[in-house]
Design a protein around this motif. Sequence first.
Motif, short mmCIF file in Angstrom:
data_model
loop_
_atom_site.label_atom_id
_atom_site.label_comp_id
_atom_site.label_asym_id
_atom_site.label_seq_id
_atom_site.Cartn_x
_atom_site.Cartn_y
_atom_site.Cartn_z
N ALA A 237 0.87 -1.11 -0.02
CA ALA A 237 0.06 0.14 -0.10
C ALA A 237 0.70 1.40 -0.03
CB ALA A 237 -0.97 -0.08 1.15
N SER A 238 0.67 2.38 -0.78
CA SER A 238 1.33 3.60 -0.92
C SER A 238 0.33 4.88 -0.91
CB SER A 238 2.05 3.46 -2.22
OG SER A 238 2.93 2.37 -2.27
N TYR A 239 0.95 5.82 -0.03
CA TYR A 239 0.29 6.92 -0.06
C TYR A 239 1.14 8.05 -0.63
CZ TYR A 239 -1.33 11.56 2.06
OH TYR A 239 -1.86 12.58 2.26
N TYR A 240 0.87 8.89 -1.64
CA TYR A 240 1.54 9.94 -2.29
C TYR A 240 0.76 11.41 -2.18
CZ TYR A 240 3.77 6.14 -4.67
OH TYR A 240 4.51 4.94 -5.12
N ALA A 251 -3.54 14.21 -2.94
CA ALA A 251 -3.14 13.06 -2.56
C ALA A 251 -3.78 11.70 -3.29
CB ALA A 251 -3.53 13.15 -0.98
N THR A 252 -2.87 10.58 -3.32
CA THR A 252 -3.12 9.28 -3.97
C THR A 252 -3.01 8.42 -3.18
OG1 THR A 252 -2.70 10.59 -6.24
CG2 THR A 252 -2.78 8.16 -6.14
N ILE A 253 -3.72 7.41 -3.17
CA ILE A 253 -3.56 6.12 -2.39
C ILE A 253 -3.65 4.80 -3.51
CG2 ILE A 253 -4.47 4.46 -0.77
CD1 ILE A 253 -5.57 6.89 0.94
N LYS A 254 -2.57 4.02 -3.39
CA LYS A 254 -2.68 2.98 -4.17
C LYS A 254 -2.14 1.61 -3.38
CE LYS A 254 -0.39 5.39 -8.20
NZ LYS A 254 0.86 5.55 -9.04
N GLY A 255 -2.81 0.73 -4.09
CA GLY A 255 -2.58 -0.65 -3.36
C GLY A 255 -2.39 -1.85 -4.41
N GLY A 256 -1.79 -2.98 -4.13
CA GLY A 256 -1.45 -3.96 -5.29
C GLY A 256 -0.87 -4.96 -4.37
N MET A 257 -0.44 -5.96 -5.47
CA MET A 257 0.31 -7.24 -5.05
C MET A 257 1.21 -7.67 -5.83
SD MET A 257 -1.26 -10.91 -3.53
CE MET A 257 -2.26 -9.81 -2.23
N ASP A 258 2.52 -8.13 -5.55
CA ASP A 258 3.16 -8.86 -6.42
C ASP A 258 3.36 -10.52 -6.11
OD1 ASP A 258 3.94 -6.54 -7.56
OD2 ASP A 258 5.86 -6.63 -6.47
N ILE A 259 3.33 -11.32 -6.80
CA ILE A 259 3.12 -12.63 -6.63
C ILE A 259 4.22 -13.39 -7.23
CG2 ILE A 259 1.74 -14.78 -7.11
CD1 ILE A 259 -0.66 -13.13 -7.25
N LYS A 260 4.89 -14.34 -6.48
CA LYS A 260 5.96 -15.30 -6.95
C LYS A 260 5.44 -16.81 -6.48
CE LYS A 260 9.88 -12.27 -5.98
NZ LYS A 260 10.67 -12.51 -7.51
N TYR A 261 5.54 -17.57 -7.62
CA TYR A 261 4.78 -18.97 -7.32
C TYR A 261 5.88 -19.80 -8.10
CZ TYR A 261 2.06 -23.15 -8.24
OH TYR A 261 1.78 -24.47 -8.10
N ASN A 781 10.95 28.57 -8.86
CA ASN A 781 9.90 28.71 -9.74
C ASN A 781 8.81 27.44 -9.62
OD1 ASN A 781 10.83 26.29 -11.14
ND2 ASN A 781 11.63 27.54 -12.93
N GLU A 782 7.86 27.55 -10.44
CA GLU A 782 6.61 26.78 -10.52
C GLU A 782 6.98 25.34 -10.93
OE1 GLU A 782 4.28 28.08 -14.48
OE2 GLU A 782 3.73 29.39 -12.45
N ALA A 783 7.89 25.12 -11.68
CA ALA A 783 8.42 23.88 -12.11
C ALA A 783 8.82 22.95 -11.13
CB ALA A 783 9.61 24.06 -13.09
N LEU A 784 9.10 23.41 -9.91
CA LEU A 784 9.62 22.65 -8.56
C LEU A 784 8.35 21.63 -8.28
CD1 LEU A 784 12.09 21.75 -7.03
CD2 LEU A 784 11.44 23.74 -5.45
N LYS A 785 8.54 20.39 -8.06
CA LYS A 785 7.52 19.70 -7.59
C LYS A 785 8.01 19.05 -6.32
CE LYS A 785 5.98 18.56 -12.18
NZ LYS A 785 5.49 17.58 -13.42
N HIS A 786 6.96 18.97 -5.31
CA HIS A 786 7.25 18.29 -4.21
C HIS A 786 6.44 16.90 -3.94
CE1 HIS A 786 9.52 21.90 -2.54
NE2 HIS A 786 8.57 22.34 -3.43
N ILE A 787 7.08 15.95 -3.84
CA ILE A 787 6.22 14.62 -3.63
C ILE A 787 6.82 13.96 -2.31
CG2 ILE A 787 5.88 12.24 -4.29
CD1 ILE A 787 6.82 13.35 -7.08
N PHE A 788 5.61 13.59 -1.47
CA PHE A 788 5.90 12.92 -0.07
C PHE A 788 4.90 11.53 -0.06
CE2 PHE A 788 4.41 11.47 3.95
CZ PHE A 788 5.56 11.47 4.92
N SER A 789 5.86 10.54 0.22
CA SER A 789 5.02 9.14 -0.14
C SER A 789 5.67 8.25 0.98
CB SER A 789 5.66 8.49 -1.50
OG SER A 789 6.92 8.31 -1.73
#
Length: 809
Positions: A237-240, A251-261, A781-789
Amino acid sequence: MKKIAFFTFLLFSFLGYSQKKSLEAQLITESISIDGKLNEPAWQNAPIASDFVMYQPDNGKPIPENQKTEVKVLYNNDAIYVGVMMYDNEPNKILKEISQRDNFGTADIFGVFINGFNDGQQSFEFFVSAADVQGDCIMTDVNGEDYSWDAVWISKAAMTDNGWIVEIKIPYAALRFSEEDKQIWGINFFREIKRERKKYTWNLIDTKLGTFTQQNGLLEGIQNIKPPTRLFLMPYASYYLNAADHQKTYATIKGGMDIKYGINDAFTLDAILIPDFGQTKYDDQILNLGPFEQQFNENRAFFTEGTDLFNKGNMFYSRRIGGRPSTEPTLNEHEEIIEEVQNVNLINALKISGRTKKGLGVGILNAITEKTFTTIKDTISGETRREVVEPLTNYNVLVLDQRFRKNSSVTLINTNVTRNGNFRDANVTGLAWDLNTKANTYNLSGNVKYSLINDTEDKNGVFSTLSFAETSGNYRYSLGSDFVSKDFDPNDLGINFYTNYYNFYGNGNYRILNPTKLFNSFKIDYDMYLELNKDSGKVQENKISSEVNITTIKNNYYGLGVVFYPLESNDYYEPRAENRYVIIPRKIETWGSISTNYNKKFALDLNPSIIFTNEAGRMAYGADIGPRYRFNDKLLLTYTFSFNRKNNNKGYIDSIDDDNNESTPETIIFANRNVITYSNTLSGKYALNSAMTLNLAVRQYWSYAENKENLELQPDGTLTPYPEYTENKNSSFYSWNTDLSYSWWFAPGSQLSILYRNNASNFERVIDKDFKHNVSALLNNEALKHIFSISVKYFIDYNAVKNKVRKRA
């Protein structure tokens, strides 16, 4: 007597080193606590593997008695256990820098290499440092060590008064072996004493031979175990939180799964359900003035882990999947793009890979990306429309790799890209071979590839290469040749820039295999290369080079190289036009490299270079300077400053078509320009303990090309002044990236990651040479982006869950 003793030593050395050592694994019924103490009774009675010999630098020399190493192996129905006592006559000098997983820094290391099929094809390597940091990789002779592979296992390192101890538990689910009742595994043990830069193995790895994985010893005694059900689930699960100046924070919330078999004892299925690559390392973008795209490293774990099969034949470039769209939108008059697509979203991906007992490796990779639109606006009416720049696309890679005699292989590779609708499709098929003599002294390798493109106009092409090499001893050499047709194009799922040529190349080198009074290692290379255009026969590239690489007894590295380009060459790519070329003058390049001993708290990397041409005023020079300081075992800072300057560089800037006369070739405009590049990189690591680290990565980059004179490319490849062209084609690109992250491996295979990232970039035609102003303008300037996750992934082992359920029942 001295002569008799000497020849007796040689005899025993020969008998000992020419045969594989063997160790008996001890069956246990009692539980083992992985605490680095080796105090359970089972450890006391187990057979011992000792008598280590040096791998590097003094190959074959026995380990000193006061640094002897003793290894024991136990097993039960679930796992094997490795217990190690490493003696050291100066335990207070054992280096134990704490670092991230798979990056040992400046620390002593112990490793165990396991090949469950004992076929000499690949080993699973597990390392533990004296700072209790884990590392693991898959090792093959062809591809070396692949540290992107991560297994789930348990270890503990502990210091003692006379050395240090490592205790390891490796579940069978982390290994590959057959279903036979009686197991014989290939195994080797490794120890590095970092302060001395000396590496030892239990079974001798003879550096005169061109192989590593075939020189394991034997692990015997394991009986009546069965490969477990290898089913691992990794939900995440991830929060951005995204923010930028003058833009809405969201804000964005993501979730998923990786599988190894584990499909069976040899093959594994890996699948991504709902991909999330939001915390992947940023790309180091540059000002790209050349005719080709910038090639980026792959940083997504799914596409790096266990991909040795897919790299056969050099046909797979995974960044194509989920990269930039394959088409550009068609713009009408008064239209502009208001929403440009940088990357296409990946819907899902899976891969199946493994190798049978008879040496047949099979790899299947499939990925699907979504239909992607860009938004276009009419600047007069204000109306917007959407246009497809990438349809629903299927990517597929198939590899069949047959190994034989434990050191040779023949490989069939196919890559296929199918796009929905009337878009370009591509298919590339290759046959590659890597053949070695039984004694690993000579190698014959090569491949043949065929590409077929289905587009508005179908085309096909061929690439072939063949090389022969001597791969053992002090003196070695290689010879080879390539042939590439004009329409060879693997770039839908691979990457290749140069076509329509044939070449010839050769290499001769000499190296020492054991240290001398001055050097731990010494190697000198001599290379020759000649490349000719297939249609015209003109020289496209040529060089004669020589380089020396040295590591001194004090473990400082020095390198020096000289490259001569004795003939004028003809560049058919820089003009960006069919059958046009520009002449590149003769030149000479020299470079140096210094890297001081990283064992010391302060170390320095220095890499200067300079290029002279026989054209007045045309030259290039630059340097990378990288000091690093290790404050203690927890804190390390590394800084690198890079500078490069090209004076009177000649490069393409524009072309002009004469629409009224089809017989008149287009006018191709070059510029005589100065290109200057600066970059500053700062990286830092603070380890709270072996499971928690804080990491910092900062990169500032600025490069500009200032055009001094416009030139016209003539049909004979020369350049003449062209003052009629007055458009400003100067280039200035600057970027900023910062990553500050916290990583915590809170359980085996389970990780919490917290990341703060800011980044910005800008391209301009007006060059502002005020360095401070450039950087501050970019950061404000406005091109600078900030991401917290925040991202959490949790490892679930089906076997562990099943056992817990049984116990409760």
